[in-house]
Design an enzyme around this catalytic site. Structure first.
Site, PDB file in Angstrom:
ATOM      1  N   HIS A   1      -6.706   3.005   5.326  1.00  0.00           N
ATOM      2  CA  HIS A   1      -6.985   1.645   4.879  1.00  0.00           C
ATOM      3  C   HIS A   1      -8.423   1.646   4.409  1.00  0.00           C
ATOM      4  O   HIS A   1      -9.345   1.783   5.195  1.00  0.00           O
ATOM      5  CB  HIS A   1      -6.752   0.661   6.012  1.00  0.00           C
ATOM      6  CG  HIS A   1      -6.700  -0.738   5.541  1.00  0.00           C
ATOM      7  ND1 HIS A   1      -5.747  -1.169   4.640  1.00  0.00           N
ATOM      8  CD2 HIS A   1      -7.491  -1.796   5.792  1.00  0.00           C
ATOM      9  CE1 HIS A   1      -5.954  -2.446   4.366  1.00  0.00           C
ATOM     10  NE2 HIS A   1      -7.006  -2.840   5.045  1.00  0.00           N
TER      11      HIS A   1
ATOM     12  N   GLU B   1      -0.075  -1.178   1.279  1.00  0.00           N
ATOM     13  CA  GLU B   1       0.048  -2.361   2.159  1.00  0.00           C
ATOM     14  C   GLU B   1      -0.854  -3.482   1.673  1.00  0.00           C
ATOM     15  O   GLU B   1      -1.766  -3.916   2.383  1.00  0.00           O
ATOM     16  CB  GLU B   1      -0.375  -1.997   3.581  1.00  0.00           C
ATOM     17  CG  GLU B   1       0.347  -0.842   4.206  1.00  0.00           C
ATOM     18  CD  GLU B   1      -0.439  -0.257   5.392  1.00  0.00           C
ATOM     19  OE1 GLU B   1      -1.505  -0.787   5.745  1.00  0.00           O
ATOM     20  OE2 GLU B   1       0.023   0.735   5.941  1.00  0.00           O
TER      21      GLU B   1
ATOM     22  N   LYS C   1      -0.084 -10.206   7.794  1.00  0.00           N
ATOM     23  CA  LYS C   1      -1.239 -10.828   8.441  1.00  0.00           C
ATOM     24  C   LYS C   1      -2.049 -11.668   7.466  1.00  0.00           C
ATOM     25  O   LYS C   1      -2.649 -12.661   7.845  1.00  0.00           O
ATOM     26  CB  LYS C   1      -2.128  -9.761   9.090  1.00  0.00           C
ATOM     27  CG  LYS C   1      -2.612  -8.701   8.112  1.00  0.00           C
ATOM     28  CD  LYS C   1      -3.469  -7.651   8.808  1.00  0.00           C
ATOM     29  CE  LYS C   1      -2.672  -6.578   9.521  1.00  0.00           C
ATOM     30  NZ  LYS C   1      -2.043  -5.560   8.655  1.00  0.00           N
TER      31      LYS C   1
HETATM   32  C1  LIG Z   1      -3.359  -1.854   8.414  1.00  0.00           C
HETATM   33  C2  LIG Z   1      -3.639  -2.855   7.359  1.00  0.00           C
HETATM   34  N1  LIG Z   1      -2.919  -2.814   6.220  1.00  0.00           N
HETATM   35  C3  LIG Z   1      -3.127  -3.706   5.223  1.00  0.00           C
HETATM   36  C4  LIG Z   1      -4.081  -4.713   5.328  1.00  0.00           C
HETATM   37  C5  LIG Z   1      -4.244  -5.661   4.183  1.00  0.00           C
HETATM   38  O1  LIG Z   1      -5.449  -5.522   3.551  1.00  0.00           O
HETATM   39  P1  LIG Z   1      -5.807  -6.339   2.238  1.00  0.00           P
HETATM   40  O2  LIG Z   1      -5.549  -7.771   2.535  1.00  0.00           O
HETATM   41  O3  LIG Z   1      -7.233  -6.039   2.020  1.00  0.00           O
HETATM   42  O4  LIG Z   1      -4.946  -5.816   1.134  1.00  0.00           O
HETATM   43  C6  LIG Z   1      -4.858  -4.799   6.496  1.00  0.00           C
HETATM   44  C7  LIG Z   1      -5.869  -5.834   6.644  1.00  0.00           C
HETATM   45  O5  LIG Z   1      -6.513  -6.025   7.633  1.00  0.00           O
HETATM   46  C8  LIG Z   1      -4.635  -3.849   7.540  1.00  0.00           C
HETATM   47  O6  LIG Z   1      -5.335  -3.889   8.685  1.00  0.00           O
END
Ligand SMILES: Cc1ncc(COP(=O)(O)O)c(C=O)c1O
Lengths: 389, 281
Positions: free
Chosen positions: A190, A266, A62
């Site tokens: 998270h 993640e 994402k």
């Molecule tokens: C379930 C989950 N994992 C991982 C991420 C990635 O987070 P970051 O970009 O802060 O590492 C997000 C971000 O919204 C998330 O919702």
């Protein structure tokens, strides 16, 4: 006029000659541009890998679903955090195998589950009973992680507000799932995005370690995975700890886990933020009572969308040899909406129509959340390994 | 050395040494690969799931073909839904009394690819004069055709995937509509030890349309997880309760060259283990 005044982003004023490489890029590809540098993605992947040895890194697509980004990370050996069937299609195209993925969206339609299974992704995250029930028909095929919430009001993006069961509820949910024939493989959390300090991570690891060990001691079924989510910060400004110091306490906390527990993460932002540079062009200038307004051909409805959704304040670079005289300046995007302002309260030398403005660290939650508002074309995305980008 | 690991189950799975990749595509939202393995010969996999192998396909194809055809005893017209690799067709062609064989495949590319890369599956059967190929969605064909058949064989992929429409109540109802009186529908129905829900839902959906509905089984090594179930749906209860002598006589008369099928196994295949019977109550 934007109703809320934004804090000033970090601004660098570079010699006019340094604009040359950016000007060449837009002469070739047009303006606005978003330039992705795969070398920086590889570097970020290596540094997170070094800071979290033994932790499986599942890139949260994402953050930047551009094909070149995902491909580069696949080549680095990353696994993937997917949330939708669209992300699955992208991974299929670049030939990533489904068993290299975890589906982390806590809320799924039956079709989302089937699409993921068909793709070969058998690991899923859930956070409540209704979601657990959706897996009953697939119970022998899947491995489920339970997302536990650890509210983090200090992170600019508190991701435990919308999703996650409470730690007190987690064991009971796992037991209910087992009664339905659904095996819970472990916990995930998270800790928030762009976390200013690692305390929320370490607290969550400690609590999950307790829960895991308690569960494994008291149940026949053994949990075997802890997913520590994302949230690893990048230095949009000077206050951000480097990744090694951010992760050191997390590494320590992970030592609490029994050896057989596999740990995965993640990361989204950390792997990609530094790897993209926005290049846009001044298309209008106006002197107004609050300062000099520059209208650019990219703004918060385009690559600077994270200014709104992600609360990010991207470092801005302008080019001028006249550094002695500066003006209070506001930088706005091209749309007709007054919220379309991405830099305020800055002082910079005079720019002319046609001059370039460069936004740095624009690889995370930028093109990912850009829109077509006003039917302004989105910035074209190109790749370059030139050190300027 | 390359390996191909099946991604059906999170907790376990089979894995093959890949000696050579013969064919691979990543089109139409799916990943299809045919490779060579020293034990199983040519192996075809779709989206991480083994579809067929040269070494053990005979068990599957003979079970799905000879049991309904010999149980019926006077089959003239056969409909095959799916089955693009030609394995079912090859087995049906062994029955000299069958007059016409219609196969409905959704995509001619499956047939072409199988002819080229899995030639032993069809073994020339695509050239049989009784054979007719229809390129259509199987669910659509049975909803619209005016033809009727004595046996319908559904040789589909799994219900999670392109074969989903071939597991619906409507599909079963339409199959019944184009079966001749006393005809039988048989379908591939997964491995109940791992996929009990598939068996349960098929039973619920077929019972609505057929007076007699049960399952029979065979153990196919690369459909891992114990025996595979085949659904059996007919309005003629006697079809599966024949005595051994009748089946033996039909088998001898048919002069089938087979490696798995025997008349004893035919009758025994309907004897279900307790853990499967439990689901049919
Ligand atoms: C379930 C989950 N994992 C991982 C991420 C990635 O987070 P970051 O970009 O802060 O590492 C997000 C971000 O919204 C998330 O919702």
């Amino acid at each position: 006029m934007a109703s809320v005044s934004l804090p000033a982003p970090p601004v660098t004023i570079s010699p006019a000659s340094e604009a040359e490489i950016y000007r060449k890029a837009i002469e070739t590809h047009g303006s606005p541009l978003l330039v992705i540098n795969p070398a920086k993605i590889r570097r970020a992947y290596r540094s997170l890998n070094d800071a979290l040895p033994g932790v499986g890194l599942y890139f949260a697509i994402k953050a930047n679903p551009h094909r070149a980004v995902v491909k580069t990370l696949a080549e680095c050996g990353a696994s993937f955090d997917i949330a939708t069937s669209g992300e699955i299609e992208l991974l299929r195209e670049i030939k990533v195998r489904g068993d290299n993925c975890i589906h982390t969206h806590p809320i799924k339609r039956d079709k989302d589950i089937r699409d993921a299974l068909r793709y070969g992704c058998t690991k899923f995250v859930v956070d409540n009973l209704e979601e657990i029930k959706k897996f009953i028909p697939y119970r022998n095929r899947v491995g489920i992680l339970l997302r536990v919430s650890f509210p983090n009001p200090n992170s600019p993006v508190d991701l435990s507000k919308k999703f996650g069961c409470t730690p007190d509820n987690a064991i009971q949910l796992a037991e209910t799932a087992t009664e339905m024939g659904i095996k819970i493989k472990g916990f995930s959390f998270h800790a928030g995005s762009q976390c200013a300090c690692p305390e929320n991570h370490t607290h969550a690891v400690e609590r999950c370690a307790e829960l895991l060990m308690h569960y494994n001691e008291t149940h026949e079924q053994n949990m075997s995975i802890l997913d520590i989510g994302g949230g690893f910060p990048v230095p949009y400004d000077n206050g951000t700890p480097d990744i090694e110091s951010f992760c050191a306490p997390i590494r320590n906390a992970l030592k609490l886990l029994p050896e057989h527990i596999a740990v995965i993460a993640e990361p989204g932002r950390f792997l990609v933020a530094d790897a993209a540079t926005a290049v846009s062009t001044v298309i209008g200038v106006a002197d107004r009572c609050d300062g000099r307004w520059y209208y650019l051909d990219d703004g918060v409805y385009g690559s600077y969308s994270g200014r709104i959704y992600d609360h990010a304040n991207y470092p801005i670079r302008v080019f001028s040899d006249e550094t002695s005289v500066t003006h209070p300046t506001i930088m706005a995007g091209p749309t007709c909406d007054s919220i379309d302002v991405f830099a305020e309260n800055i002082n910079i030398p005079e720019l002319k129509i046609g001059d370039l403005v460069v936004g740095e660290m624009m690889g995370a939650y930028t093109n990912a959340t850009a829109t077509d508002f006003n039917l302004f074309p989105r910035a074209k995305i190109i790749e370059s390994t030139d050190a300027a980008f | 050395m390359n390996r191909y690991s099946e991604t059906l189950y999170d907790a376990w799975g089979q894995s093959f040494a890949v000696d050579k990749v013969l064919f691979e595509t990543h089109t139409d939202h799916q990943h299809l690969v045919i490779f060579k393995n020293s034990h199983y010969g040519r192996v075809m996999a779709l989206d991480g799931v083994i579809q067929t192998t040269e070494a053990d396909e005979f068990i599957y194809h003979e079970s799905l073909t000879h049991i309904p055809l010999l149980a019926h005893g006077d089959v003239k017209k056969v409909l095959i839904i799916g089955g693009g690799d030609g394995g079912i067709l090859r087995e049906v062609c062994k029955h000299k009394n069958v007059e016409s064989i219609t196969m409905v495949e959704i995509d001619n590319a499956v047939v072409e690819m199988s002819r080229e890369h899995l030639p032993k599956h069809s073994d020339g059967a695509f050239d049989d004069s009784r054979f007719q190929l229809v390129i259509d969605d199987g669910a659509n064909f049975v909803a619209e055709t005016e033809q009727t058949f004595d046996v319908i064989i559904s040789d589909s992929t799994d219900p999670i995937g392109p074969g989903e429409v071939l597991f619906t109540q409507d599909f079963y109802g339409n199959c019944k509509r184009c079966l001749n009186p006393g005809g039988v529908l048989v379908t591939q129905n997964g491995v109940p030890f791992m996929q009990a829900d598939e068996l349960i839902s098929t039973h619920e959906r077929q019972q609505v349309h057929f007076a007699d509905n049960t399952f029979y089984t065979a153990a196919i090594p690369t459909y891992v997880g114990g025996v595979m179930a085949f659904s059996w749906a007919s309005d003629n209860k006697d079809l599966r309760a024949q005595n051994l002598e009748i089946i033996k006589a039909r088998f001898e008369q048919a002069e089938l060259a087979v490696r798995f099928y025997t008349p004893e196994l035919h009758l025994g295949a309907f004897a279900l283990p307790g853990y499967i019977q439990e689901h049919l109550k």
